[in-house]
Write an enzyme that holds these catalytic residues in place. Structure first.
Site, PDB file in Angstrom:
ATOM      1  N   TYR A 141       5.701 -11.891 -11.252  1.00 27.37           N
ATOM      2  CA  TYR A 141       7.268 -11.462 -11.131  1.00 27.37           C
ATOM      3  C   TYR A 141       7.758 -12.798 -10.957  1.00 27.37           C
ATOM      4  O   TYR A 141       8.986 -12.754 -11.910  1.00 27.37           O
ATOM      5  CB  TYR A 141       7.817 -11.044  -9.778  1.00 27.37           C
ATOM      6  N   LYS A 192      -7.435  -7.816  -7.208  1.00 25.04           N
ATOM      7  CA  LYS A 192      -8.747  -8.272  -8.172  1.00 25.04           C
ATOM      8  C   LYS A 192      -9.476  -9.518  -8.596  1.00 25.04           C
ATOM      9  O   LYS A 192      -9.451  -9.668  -9.877  1.00 25.04           O
ATOM     10  CB  LYS A 192      -7.896  -7.374  -9.577  1.00 25.04           C
ATOM     11  N   ASP A 224      -7.506  -1.516  -7.731  1.00 23.94           N
ATOM     12  CA  ASP A 224      -8.062   0.055  -8.225  1.00 23.94           C
ATOM     13  C   ASP A 224      -8.159   0.906  -7.521  1.00 23.94           C
ATOM     14  O   ASP A 224      -8.305   1.840  -7.337  1.00 23.94           O
ATOM     15  CB  ASP A 224      -9.510  -0.174  -9.856  1.00 23.94           C
ATOM     16  N   ASP A 248       4.132  -3.548  -5.288  1.00 29.76           N
ATOM     17  CA  ASP A 248       5.174  -3.115  -5.736  1.00 29.76           C
ATOM     18  C   ASP A 248       4.438  -2.197  -6.692  1.00 29.76           C
ATOM     19  O   ASP A 248       5.183  -0.436  -5.708  1.00 29.76           O
ATOM     20  CB  ASP A 248       5.787  -3.807  -6.793  1.00 29.76           C
TER      21      ASP A 248
HETATM   22  C1  IPM Z   1      10.722  -2.840  -4.954  1.00 26.90           C
HETATM   23  C2  IPM Z   1      11.163  -2.617  -6.788  1.00 26.90           C
HETATM   24  C3  IPM Z   1      11.635  -3.618  -7.699  1.00 26.90           C
HETATM   25  C4  IPM Z   1      10.322  -4.807  -7.961  1.00 26.90           C
HETATM   26  C5  IPM Z   1      12.478  -3.920  -9.190  1.00 26.90           C
HETATM   27  C6  IPM Z   1      13.355  -3.297  -8.943  1.00 26.90           C
HETATM   28  C7  IPM Z   1      13.068  -5.487  -9.384  1.00 26.90           C
HETATM   29  O1  IPM Z   1      10.294  -1.635  -7.244  1.00 26.90           O
HETATM   30  O2  IPM Z   1      11.390  -3.490  -4.949  1.00 26.90           O
HETATM   31  O3  IPM Z   1      10.021  -2.959  -5.138  1.00 26.90           O
HETATM   32  O4  IPM Z   1       9.752  -4.729  -8.803  1.00 26.90           O
HETATM   33  O5  IPM Z   1       9.870  -5.309  -7.092  1.00 26.90           O
HETATM   34 MG    MG Z   2       9.373  -0.963  -6.789  1.00 29.91          MG
END
Ligand code: IPM
Ligand code: MG
Length: 360
Positions: A141, A192, A224, A248
């Site tokens: 990220y 992973k 996975d 996520d």
């Molecule tokens: C989450 C969301 C966010 C992320 C997005 C909106 C940037 O999906 O909080 O899980 O990917 O972290």
């Molecule tokens: Mg999310």
């Protein structure tokens, strides 16, 4: 001392569900002696429309000052064509990064009343209670370098970097071990490590940390397999710890085990217990402004705020009991509706919880 809460509704259904959460906080202040003050600010698409930026300085300053942040959701089709660097999501990611909210707690709890709302068989999900601990300020990220470049042959190439430093892994690991210690003492670290060096280090650090927590049983699982096990036999998990991107994905998956993503709250904490609290679902533009969104994830996020930042465990439990009570009473928003229940809208659900709060 009065605690300050920054209220950031954001976009789409964020506005409606946060309105219900604000009513809840006001009720806690008025009738239950909670010492708080609230201030609202813009984030995401709403902030882009007003200021050109998804995270205006004023909003960031307010969030920094506040003891806790309550966030709705950000994003929507209106802003999808914008450059990725100024999209609404950047507002959310900026808050996480700037406030150092590295520990994201995403509980997936199945309320017994909703067992039939899950798409999985009731016996697979009944009694489900998982805590996903997702690292929130690192990984692909935020890793550099990132971008889209044009190669000498004219072809374009997109790239991102998965990166975790040892201290970053260690601090999220310790949060997860501490949480596991207070629960059923089982921690599954998801990586992973068979393919990615970054997560090979992750596994190594988790294994080392385990020596400090001899009472917690640590296991490792490839992501996975974890995705598969979550739908095959989710009750094998107690606490899961993983990086930003895997967390996520797995937390969305886990949410569906509970019947609806509209039920799940989250806390994003820094090293000192300051936190941002938000439902894990998004801004759901398709149902925004229609009084159909489920406010319970946001109300339960307030409960998490009470527990983790405001140190009001009693009130947190009271809010959770109130939610359980309205489910007992048969109140259901559209996302968790099943035959024979009473279908209610966002506002009615919020009001029902306030009424139940006084009785629970
Ligand atoms: C989450 C969301 C966010 C992320 C997005 C909106 C940037 O999906 O909080 O899980 O990917 O972290
Ligand atoms: Mg999310």
């Amino acid at each position: 001392m009065t605690k300050k809460i920054a209220v950031l509704p954001g976009d789409g259904i964020g506005v409606e569900i946060v309105a219900e959460a604000v009513k809840l906080l006001e009720c806690l202040r008025r009738d239950f002696g909670l010492k708080i003050e609230m201030e609202q600010a813009l984030v995401g698409g709403a902030a882009i429309d007003a200021t050109g930026k998804p995270l205006p300085e004023q909003t960031l300053a307010l969030a920094r000052q506040a003891d806790a942040v309550l966030l709705g959701a950000v994003g929507g089709p209106k802003w999808e064509a914008l450059d990725i660097s100024v999209r609404p999501e950047k507002g959310l990611l900026g808050l996480r990064k700037e406030l150092n909210l590295f520990a994201n707690l995403r509980p997936a709890i199945l309320y017994p009343q909703l067992a039939s709302a899950s798409t999985l068989k009731p016996e697979v999900v009944a009694g489900l209670d998982i805590m996903i601990v997702r690292e929130l300020t690192g990984d692909i990220y935020f890793g550099q370098p990132r971008g889209v470049r044009t190669l000498p042959n004219g072809e374009r190439e997109g790239f991102n970097t998965m990166v975790y430093s040892e201290p970053e892994i260690e601090r999220i690991g310790r949060v997860a071990f501490d949480i596991a210690r207070k629960r059923n003492k089982k921690l599954c670290s998801v990586d992973k490590a068979n393919v990615l060096e970054c997560t090979e280090l992750w596994r190594e650090v988790m294994t080392r940390l385990a020596k400090d927590y001899p009472d917690v049983a640590l296991t490792h699982m490839y992501v996975d397999n974890a995705a598969m096990q979550l739908v095959r036999a989710p009750k094998q998990f107690d606490v899961m710890v993983t990086g930003n991107i895997f967390g996520d994905i797995l937390s969305d998956e886990a949410s569906m085990l509970t019947g609806s993503i509209g039920m799940l709250p989250s806390a994003s904490l820094d090293a000192n217990g300051k936190g941002m609290y938000e439902p894990i679902h998004g801004s759901a533009p398709d149902i925004a402004g229609k009084n159909v969104a489920n406010p319970l994830a946001t109300l339960l996020s307030v409960a998490m705020m009470l527990r983790y930042t405001l140190h009001e465990a009693e009130l947190a439990a009271r809010v959770e009991r109130a939610v359980s009570r309205v489910l007992d009473e048969g109140c259901r928003t559209a996302d968790i509706y099943t035959d024979g229940m009473r279908k209610v809208g966002t506002r009615e659900m919020g009001e029902a919880v306030l009424t139940a709060l006084k009785q629970s």
